[in-house]
Design an enzyme around this catalytic site. Sequence first.
Site, mmCIF file in Angstrom:
data_model
loop_
_atom_site.group_PDB
_atom_site.id
_atom_site.type_symbol
_atom_site.label_atom_id
_atom_site.label_comp_id
_atom_site.label_asym_id
_atom_site.label_seq_id
_atom_site.Cartn_x
_atom_site.Cartn_y
_atom_site.Cartn_z
ATOM 1 C CD GLU A 298 -2.770 -1.083 2.526
ATOM 2 O OE1 GLU A 298 -3.970 -1.317 2.428
ATOM 3 O OE2 GLU A 298 -2.207 -0.887 3.622
HETATM 4 C C1 TNX Z 1 -4.569 -3.942 4.690
HETATM 5 S S1 TNX Z 1 -2.579 -6.222 4.971
HETATM 6 C C2 TNX Z 1 -3.314 -3.601 5.135
HETATM 7 C C3 TNX Z 1 -3.152 -3.093 6.514
HETATM 8 C C4 TNX Z 1 -4.477 -2.892 7.187
HETATM 9 C C5 TNX Z 1 -5.363 -4.075 6.877
HETATM 10 C C6 TNX Z 1 -6.655 -4.056 7.615
HETATM 11 C C7 TNX Z 1 -1.765 -5.184 4.350
HETATM 12 C C8 TNX Z 1 -0.619 -5.688 3.700
HETATM 13 N N1 TNX Z 1 -2.178 -3.905 4.443
HETATM 14 O O1 TNX Z 1 -2.425 -1.898 6.501
HETATM 15 O O2 TNX Z 1 -4.245 -2.807 8.552
HETATM 16 O O3 TNX Z 1 -5.617 -4.093 5.516
HETATM 17 O O4 TNX Z 1 -7.378 -5.236 7.387
#
Ligand code: TNX
Length: 497
Positions: A298
């Site tokens: 992300e």
């Molecule tokens: C996605 S899992 C994210 C996290 C969040 C999560 C909440 C991932 C690699 N990134 O930053 O906490 O969703 O479900």
Amino acid sequence: MPDVAVIPRPVLLERTGEEPFVLTAATILVVDSAPELVAVGVLAADLLGRLSGRPVEVRYTEGGAPSVVRLTVTDDLPAGDEAYRVVVTPQRVDLSARTPAGLVRAVVTLRQVISEIGEGTLTVPALRVEDHPRYAWRGLSIDVARHFFTVSDLKSVIGLLAHYKLNVLHLHLTDDQGWRVHLPSRPLLTRVSAGTSVGGGPGGFYSPAQLAEIIDHAAARGVRVIPEIDVPGHVNAATHAYGELTPSGEPTDEYTGIEVGFSRLHDDLPATREFLKDVFTDLAAMTPGEYVHIGGDEVLTMDHDEYARLVGFVSSVVRDAGKKVVGWQEIASTPLEPGTVVQYWDINADPAPFVAAAQAGAQVLMSPASKAYLDMKYDAGTALGLEWAGHVELRDSYDWEPSSLIPGVPAESVVGVEAAVFTETLTDLSELTSMLLPRLAAVAEVAWTAPEDRDFDDFAARVAQHGAFWDRVGFSWYASPQVTWPAAPAGAAGASR
Ligand code: TNX
């Protein structure tokens, strides 16, 4: 209703029809005197002692004792570190395995089949179990950054992992809201950025000695720790502590919300690579295991070239420190060295880069959010948790097949399965376990048991009997309507469900 309810379901479990073994005051635990075996023996004796309410003695020889629980290391088992056998007869309990980790699996199976008949009287049905795991990597990823969990909390979680034969604890140690591990080369990370969490304080962090304590506690239970420092996004705790990591040179403000994707490092700032080198070199030095997780998820405000350069640089630091790289799904779009593990999670993203990486030889770890993210709400009525990947009821976390979930991923590239629990909404151990249980048991069975031996109704009948164990240990859990739970005895803390 099955009267033995082992989870994950073993390869073979047969009742022999003999009388049960009864644990008496005369029962001793016997193990060879090698230090790693004695450690497992002490663990097992401690467990039996706690259940029966009287100490169980550990000895190195049987010496004609009338009632024995024997731990043995043997090669006479299927390949793999974790294969084990349990044989219970009226006179004795034999636990055997190739390794101490395998013996821990055997002890857990014993623990799951023991029943208590009256005060302190323990019986074990006469049976034979032959067992080994399907996948070598069976984990739980836990976010200690959004909310902090203490060493004691993590020991409880490690106990739960061991109880379901999970063997990896992946610690998501850093995020925008807090930095949770002290690194000697960068003291400001914890001095400045550990005291926050989602919604404010109090935060917290692990000293190197505490991290070592967690790692040792896990190792004694056949669980390895994989630490994650998430870069090049999810870094506000870092940019808050070290202003040199921002283009203005000014530290960013602390962040206690739950948005994702806004923070980032900058490859054109000279401080950035110095920082990454320090941080990952320190982390690798504190990690006895093979793997370090670099995050990589992300990063919504960085162009792809810069992202790929930073992921490549961090990966080279990790490899130079003698470790292998694990990263979230997004790193699949960058050039990967052989041996890199890519962790699938984002069910909403185009899987093509991930599939291509797997086809090109990357190893993949399966954490599909719609199955394995145990921070998702069970249903619309769940008070805690998030919903971005939908609702995840017990059956959703059970009924899926890692090797064919994503078309095009070669089955042999799948190294295992990890559940994940992000903690934006989870503030303490009780809230955490209310999301883990019963779903963690389901994911554990997906990871351990061959697909032809898995059946939801059969699992549901077994998991129904595990509530009593969770109550005994004091874990809050969710009474999924997909299971017929035994009626709670009068006075039981039904509210904890
Ligand atoms: C996605 S899992 C994210 C996290 C969040 C999560 C909440 C991932 C690699 N990134 O930053 O906490 O969703 O479900």
